[in-house]
Design an enzyme around this catalytic site. Structure first.
Site, PDB file in Angstrom:
ATOM      1  N   SER A  32       0.842  -1.204   0.000  1.00  0.00           N
ATOM      2  CA  SER A  32       0.000   0.000   0.000  1.00  0.00           C
ATOM      3  C   SER A  32       0.869   1.243   0.000  1.00  0.00           C
ATOM      4  O   SER A  32       1.967   1.252   0.584  1.00  0.00           O
ATOM      5  CB  SER A  32      -0.852  -0.014   1.275  1.00  0.00           C
ATOM      6  OG  SER A  32      -1.491   1.220   1.465  1.00  0.00           O
ATOM      7  N   TYR A  38      -2.055  -0.767  10.989  1.00  0.00           N
ATOM      8  CA  TYR A  38      -2.290  -1.333   9.654  1.00  0.00           C
ATOM      9  C   TYR A  38      -1.091  -1.048   8.734  1.00  0.00           C
ATOM     10  O   TYR A  38      -0.558  -1.951   8.094  1.00  0.00           O
ATOM     11  CB  TYR A  38      -3.575  -0.750   9.042  1.00  0.00           C
ATOM     12  CG  TYR A  38      -3.692  -1.045   7.563  1.00  0.00           C
ATOM     13  CD1 TYR A  38      -4.037  -2.314   7.119  1.00  0.00           C
ATOM     14  CD2 TYR A  38      -3.413  -0.064   6.614  1.00  0.00           C
ATOM     15  CE1 TYR A  38      -4.099  -2.598   5.752  1.00  0.00           C
ATOM     16  CE2 TYR A  38      -3.483  -0.335   5.257  1.00  0.00           C
ATOM     17  CZ  TYR A  38      -3.829  -1.608   4.830  1.00  0.00           C
ATOM     18  OH  TYR A  38      -3.884  -1.883   3.489  1.00  0.00           O
ATOM     19  N   LYS A  49       1.959  -3.556   6.806  1.00  0.00           N
ATOM     20  CA  LYS A  49       2.403  -3.565   5.406  1.00  0.00           C
ATOM     21  C   LYS A  49       3.922  -3.383   5.326  1.00  0.00           C
ATOM     22  O   LYS A  49       4.595  -4.044   4.538  1.00  0.00           O
ATOM     23  CB  LYS A  49       1.682  -2.475   4.593  1.00  0.00           C
ATOM     24  CG  LYS A  49       0.181  -2.721   4.418  1.00  0.00           C
ATOM     25  CD  LYS A  49      -0.112  -4.010   3.652  1.00  0.00           C
ATOM     26  CE  LYS A  49      -1.588  -4.291   3.508  1.00  0.00           C
ATOM     27  NZ  LYS A  49      -1.895  -5.632   2.999  1.00  0.00           N
TER      28      LYS A  49
END
Ligand code: NAD
Ligand code: WQD
Length: 344
Positions: free
Chosen positions: A129, A154, A158
């Site tokens: 992302s 989050y 990643k």
């Protein structure tokens, strides 16, 4: 059942990007095996894919954190490649419940890598992302732009997962990986048979816009118009989900046809065009001829003012470029919302 043609395992293949990629893979001639635990999707997504491609697909309701269940899928199917979408993705929820995110997003990926190693399945595409760039000051961002500290658990999952993949590619001869850093995926399949299924109140801009147009939400809040940007609202790089799905097919072909220059590669997947929140909302209204009541609210905590991709590397190395324009994307998003709400 083993696969006759080149076969791909798609984890999280019932989700938003996974369904579109599954369609693109099948249309490109691949056999696909999907695993998903329906934690953020349901069986209607698989039916939608099957309607588009005109046949049944191999599906297993499996939690990728359950190594034994996942192992049975590796034993049953002869894929050489995995596209790993399965993860949780709600930034705010990850702040409130970080362990849920570290557990699901990291354990599932490590299970995938471990089984790839055990069963000698060499290729993995990982859903990364733009969030890994954090609050970057180099715009547009290239793959070489330094990653800033993650702004949420989050985002941290990643960054960590990218590092895990890089280290596995370095250490294990038989593992090759590509991380695709998606910018802001939006839109839906032009058939309106698959699209995003946000649960509860949407966090992302376009689902909130489509739900407001549909009358499900009364008014869109635009989070801040006092940023140092041309119209004061944040700038993002909105990538059509069908174009994004095609990027996976291109990256997979690069792996399968030995086109990789390194065992671990990273590509930005965006349009390269910054679009402001106000531009997106006004373009949606214009593209669809519908009303979207909106008001300006205060800034949302954690938003970066601007981020968009330098896509030169993906364009050159993957031989991929976007094909859909913003109007097409916004029309498809509205057609999908109307399909969900039974609006004519
Ligand atoms: P999504 O929630 O629609 O799809 C994810 C799918 O994975 C869902 O169907 C869910 O049920 C499944 N899943 C989650 N955990 C699982 C598990 N342990 N076992 C099996 N299935 C599991 O999300 P999406 O938008 O399609 O995102 C796909 C991937 O792309 C995710 O890794 C996400 O972090 C990443 N990503 C998404 C965006 C975005 O804005 N949509 C942007 C950048 C990266
Ligand atoms: C876009 C813009 C908001 C909602 C998130 C994740 C990122 C990635 C993609 C997974 C921002 C504004 C939004 C609303 C608004 N996901 N907005 N009103 O924050 O760029 O990225 O999704 O990897 O990690 O953080 O996307 O769609 O939430 O917001 O004004 O009701 O729209 O402030 O400027 P974001 P978004």
């Amino acid at each position: 059942m083993s696969c006759n043609r080149e076969c791909v395992l798609v984890s999280g293949g019932a989700g938003y990007i996974g369904t579109h990629t599954t369609v693109a893979l099948i249309e490109a001639g691949y056999d696909v095996v999907v695993v998903d635990n329906f934690s953020n999707s349901d069986a209607s997504a698989i039916s939608g894919v099957e309607k588009i491609v005109g046949r049944k697909i191999a599906f297993h309701q499996v939690d990728t954190c359950d190594r034994d269940a996942l192992k049975r899928v590796f034993e049953q199917h002869g894929f050489n490649s995995v596209i790993h979408f399965a993860a949780f993705k709600a930034v705010g929820e990850s702040v409130a419940d970080p362990l849920k995110y570290y557990q699901n997003n990291l354990v599932s990926f490590m299970n995938i890598l471990d089984l790839m190693k055990e069963y000698q399945r060499p290729n993995v595409l990982f859903s990364s992302s733009a969030t890994v760039y954090g609050d970057t000051d180099t715009l547009p961002v290239t793959e070489e732009s330094p990653r800033q500290p993650a702004m949420s658990p989050y985002g941290n999952t990643k960054q960590i997962a990218e590092d895990v993949l890089r280290d596995c590619c370095r250490a294990y001869d038989a593992i090759y990986g590509i991380a695709l850093r998606y910018f802001n995926p939006i839109g839906a399949h032009p058939s309106a048979l698959i699209g995003e299924l946000p649960r509860g109140v949407p966090n992302n801009l376009l689902p909130y816009v489509t739900q407001t147009a549909a009358g499900v939400r009364q008014c869109l809040s635009i989070f801040g118009n006092d940023y140092d940007t041309p119209d004061g609202t944040c700038l993002r790089d909105y990538i059509d989900v069908v174009d994004l799905a095609r990027a996976h097919v291109a990256a997979l072909a690069r792996m399968l046809h030995h086109g990789m220059k390194d065992k671990y590669e990273i590509f930005n997947v965006g349009t390269g065009n910054p679009v402001s929140v106000l531009e997106l909302v006004n373009s949606f209204i214009e593209a669809n001829g519908v009303d979207v009541p909106f008001k300006i609210s205060g800034r949302r905590q954690g938003d970066v003012p601007a981020v968009w991709a330098d896509t030169a590397l993906a364009n050159k190395e993957l031989g991929w470029k976007t094909e859909r324009n913003l109007t097409q994307t916004l029309r498809a998003a509205w057609a999908w919302e109307k399909h969900l709400r039974n609006i004519d």
